[in-house]
Design a protein around this motif. Sequence first.
Motif, mmCIF file in Angstrom:
data_model
loop_
_atom_site.group_PDB
_atom_site.id
_atom_site.type_symbol
_atom_site.label_atom_id
_atom_site.label_comp_id
_atom_site.label_asym_id
_atom_site.label_seq_id
_atom_site.Cartn_x
_atom_site.Cartn_y
_atom_site.Cartn_z
ATOM 1 N N VAL A 103 -11.114 4.410 7.871
ATOM 2 C CA VAL A 103 -11.242 4.721 6.442
ATOM 3 C C VAL A 103 -10.058 4.142 5.677
ATOM 4 O O VAL A 103 -8.976 3.915 6.242
ATOM 5 C CB VAL A 103 -11.313 6.249 6.186
ATOM 6 C CG1 VAL A 103 -12.574 6.852 6.782
ATOM 7 C CG2 VAL A 103 -10.081 6.959 6.719
ATOM 8 N N LEU A 104 -10.285 3.903 4.398
ATOM 9 C CA LEU A 104 -9.207 3.549 3.476
ATOM 10 C C LEU A 104 -8.803 4.833 2.773
ATOM 11 O O LEU A 104 -9.648 5.516 2.185
ATOM 12 C CB LEU A 104 -9.686 2.508 2.468
ATOM 13 C CG LEU A 104 -8.648 2.051 1.451
ATOM 14 C CD1 LEU A 104 -7.563 1.216 2.114
ATOM 15 C CD2 LEU A 104 -9.309 1.262 0.313
ATOM 16 N N TRP A 105 -7.508 5.162 2.820
ATOM 17 C CA TRP A 105 -7.068 6.476 2.321
ATOM 18 C C TRP A 105 -5.814 6.359 1.465
ATOM 19 O O TRP A 105 -4.964 5.486 1.685
ATOM 20 C CB TRP A 105 -6.781 7.390 3.511
ATOM 21 C CG TRP A 105 -6.252 8.753 3.146
ATOM 22 C CD1 TRP A 105 -6.922 9.755 2.528
ATOM 23 C CD2 TRP A 105 -4.926 9.243 3.380
ATOM 24 N NE1 TRP A 105 -6.109 10.853 2.370
ATOM 25 C CE2 TRP A 105 -4.877 10.567 2.890
ATOM 26 C CE3 TRP A 105 -3.786 8.692 3.967
ATOM 27 C CZ2 TRP A 105 -3.722 11.342 2.951
ATOM 28 C CZ3 TRP A 105 -2.633 9.469 4.032
ATOM 29 C CH2 TRP A 105 -2.612 10.781 3.530
ATOM 30 N N SER A 106 -5.729 7.239 0.484
ATOM 31 C CA SER A 106 -4.516 7.397 -0.324
ATOM 32 C C SER A 106 -4.179 8.870 -0.418
ATOM 33 O O SER A 106 -5.081 9.718 -0.446
ATOM 34 C CB SER A 106 -4.723 6.830 -1.736
ATOM 35 O OG SER A 106 -3.612 7.156 -2.570
ATOM 36 N N ALA A 122 -5.826 -5.317 -9.512
ATOM 37 C CA ALA A 122 -4.563 -6.048 -9.687
ATOM 38 C C ALA A 122 -3.355 -5.146 -9.488
ATOM 39 O O ALA A 122 -2.269 -5.623 -9.120
ATOM 40 C CB ALA A 122 -4.531 -6.663 -11.089
ATOM 41 N N ASP A 123 -3.529 -3.840 -9.723
ATOM 42 C CA ASP A 123 -2.391 -2.924 -9.595
ATOM 43 C C ASP A 123 -2.271 -2.321 -8.191
ATOM 44 O O ASP A 123 -1.496 -1.379 -7.988
ATOM 45 C CB ASP A 123 -2.483 -1.814 -10.640
ATOM 46 C CG ASP A 123 -3.699 -0.899 -10.429
ATOM 47 O OD1 ASP A 123 -4.610 -1.291 -9.667
ATOM 48 O OD2 ASP A 123 -3.726 0.194 -11.025
ATOM 49 N N LEU A 124 -3.005 -2.866 -7.220
ATOM 50 C CA LEU A 124 -2.894 -2.361 -5.849
ATOM 51 C C LEU A 124 -1.482 -2.606 -5.330
ATOM 52 O O LEU A 124 -0.945 -3.713 -5.410
ATOM 53 C CB LEU A 124 -3.898 -3.079 -4.940
ATOM 54 C CG LEU A 124 -3.857 -2.689 -3.461
ATOM 55 C CD1 LEU A 124 -4.320 -1.250 -3.269
ATOM 56 C CD2 LEU A 124 -4.719 -3.634 -2.622
ATOM 57 N N GLY A 125 -0.873 -1.542 -4.792
ATOM 58 C CA GLY A 125 0.465 -1.666 -4.224
ATOM 59 C C GLY A 125 0.404 -2.051 -2.756
ATOM 60 O O GLY A 125 -0.484 -2.798 -2.328
ATOM 61 N N LYS A 126 1.322 -1.520 -1.967
ATOM 62 C CA LYS A 126 1.370 -1.837 -0.551
ATOM 63 C C LYS A 126 0.155 -1.247 0.178
ATOM 64 O O LYS A 126 -0.248 -0.114 -0.090
ATOM 65 C CB LYS A 126 2.650 -1.288 0.073
ATOM 66 C CG LYS A 126 3.912 -2.016 -0.380
ATOM 67 C CD LYS A 126 3.910 -3.469 0.072
ATOM 68 C CE LYS A 126 5.187 -4.185 -0.333
ATOM 69 N NZ LYS A 126 5.152 -5.616 0.066
ATOM 70 N N LEU A 127 -0.383 -2.038 1.100
ATOM 71 C CA LEU A 127 -1.546 -1.635 1.893
ATOM 72 C C LEU A 127 -1.124 -1.545 3.359
ATOM 73 O O LEU A 127 -0.748 -2.553 3.963
ATOM 74 C CB LEU A 127 -2.676 -2.651 1.725
ATOM 75 C CG LEU A 127 -3.886 -2.536 2.663
ATOM 76 C CD1 LEU A 127 -4.583 -1.191 2.502
ATOM 77 C CD2 LEU A 127 -4.865 -3.679 2.404
ATOM 78 N N ALA A 128 -1.150 -0.342 3.910
ATOM 79 C CA ALA A 128 -0.700 -0.124 5.290
ATOM 80 C C ALA A 128 -1.847 -0.302 6.282
ATOM 81 O O ALA A 128 -2.986 0.056 5.995
ATOM 82 C CB ALA A 128 -0.104 1.277 5.425
ATOM 83 N N TYR A 129 -1.512 -0.862 7.418
ATOM 84 C CA TYR A 129 -2.468 -0.960 8.523
ATOM 85 C C TYR A 129 -1.671 -0.981 9.820
ATOM 86 O O TYR A 129 -0.470 -1.275 9.827
ATOM 87 C CB TYR A 129 -3.351 -2.202 8.396
ATOM 88 C CG TYR A 129 -2.693 -3.511 8.772
ATOM 89 C CD1 TYR A 129 -3.229 -4.311 9.773
ATOM 90 C CD2 TYR A 129 -1.533 -3.958 8.138
ATOM 91 C CE1 TYR A 129 -2.648 -5.519 10.133
ATOM 92 C CE2 TYR A 129 -0.945 -5.164 8.477
ATOM 93 C CZ TYR A 129 -1.504 -5.939 9.470
ATOM 94 O OH TYR A 129 -0.914 -7.126 9.820
ATOM 95 N N ASN A 175 5.179 5.480 0.806
ATOM 96 C CA ASN A 175 5.741 4.152 1.060
ATOM 97 C C ASN A 175 4.675 3.069 1.030
ATOM 98 O O ASN A 175 5.001 1.876 1.028
ATOM 99 C CB ASN A 175 6.461 4.134 2.405
ATOM 100 C CG ASN A 175 7.772 4.913 2.349
ATOM 101 O OD1 ASN A 175 8.612 4.651 1.497
ATOM 102 N ND2 ASN A 175 7.927 5.893 3.220
ATOM 103 N N ALA A 176 3.411 3.468 1.035
ATOM 104 C CA ALA A 176 2.293 2.552 0.832
ATOM 105 C C ALA A 176 1.336 3.212 -0.153
ATOM 106 O O ALA A 176 1.175 4.429 -0.158
ATOM 107 C CB ALA A 176 1.585 2.245 2.144
ATOM 108 N N ASP A 177 0.736 2.386 -0.993
ATOM 109 C CA ASP A 177 -0.207 2.879 -1.996
ATOM 110 C C ASP A 177 -1.457 3.438 -1.314
ATOM 111 O O ASP A 177 -1.896 4.565 -1.583
ATOM 112 C CB ASP A 177 -0.569 1.719 -2.924
ATOM 113 C CG ASP A 177 -1.448 2.136 -4.090
ATOM 114 O OD1 ASP A 177 -1.608 3.347 -4.315
ATOM 115 O OD2 ASP A 177 -1.987 1.237 -4.773
#
Length: 247
Positions: A103-106, A122-129, A175-177
Motif C-alpha cells: 500500500v501507499l501510506w501517509s 507536483a508537491d509530492l515530498g520524499k517517497l519511502a520504499y 521524514n518521508a511524505d
Amino acid sequence: MLKRFTAALLALTPWIAPAETVQVAVAANFAEPIKAIADEWQRASGHTLNATVGATGKLYAQIRNGAPFDVFLAANAQVPETLEAEGLAQPGSRFTYARGQLVLWSANARRVDAQGDVLRRADLGKLAYANPKTAPYGAAAVQLMAALGLTEALTPKLVQGESIGQTYAFVFTGNADVGFVALSQIFKNGQLKSGSMWRPPGNLYAPIEQDAVLLKRGANNPAARAFMQWLKSPEGQTLIRTYGYDI
C-alpha cells in the motif's frame, strides 16, 4: 510401601511434555502480527517464542552464517525455497502462511487519495520504499512504479529504507511524505489504524507469497514443529487475516 505408592501414582499421572523455546526469524512486515501470535500461541501451547525481526535478505544471510533460528517466516517464497535447496531447511516443511499486500501510506489522514494520484502531484515530498535487494515489499514497490510509468519522475524523490520496518518509520516520523509499506503495518481488525492509504491493484506487482520453513536447527525441536502446525490452523489463519493478509 511408600515406594510402591509413588510408583503407582506416577504410572497413573499423564506425561506432560516439557516446555521448549522456539527461535523464529521474522520478516519485518510481520512484526506486528508476530507479537499477537506469540501471545496467543504461548498461552495455548505452554512453549516460548522468541522473534528476531528484519529484512528477509538479511535474515537469510544470518541463517547461512549459522544464526540459531528454528523457523523462518520470510516475506517471499524464493528465500525459503533456496534454504531448502542449500540443505539448511527441513525438506517438505515449506508452506505459504500469508499473502502480503503493498500500500501507499501517509501518516497524514488527508494526504493519500483513493486512486493514488498523490504520486503525480507536483508537491509530492520524499517517497519511502524498502531496499528491493533485501526486502520483497521494496521489490514490489519498484515493479509498481514501473507499471504506473512513474519510475523516472519519482526517482529523485525516493528515500530507501533498510527494511519495510524502517520504511514505515520514515513515514510515521514525517521524514518521508508518503511511502510504500505493507498493509499489515497500518491495518488491524479490518481497519486502518491511522493516516491515509491507497491500495494498488494486485496485478501491478508480482504476488507477495510469504513462506514459512522449518530450519535444520528446529527439526528436532517440539516447539518449532508445534508452532509450524499452529500457523496452518484455523486459529492461526484467522489471526493473520486480521492484519490485512490473504491466506
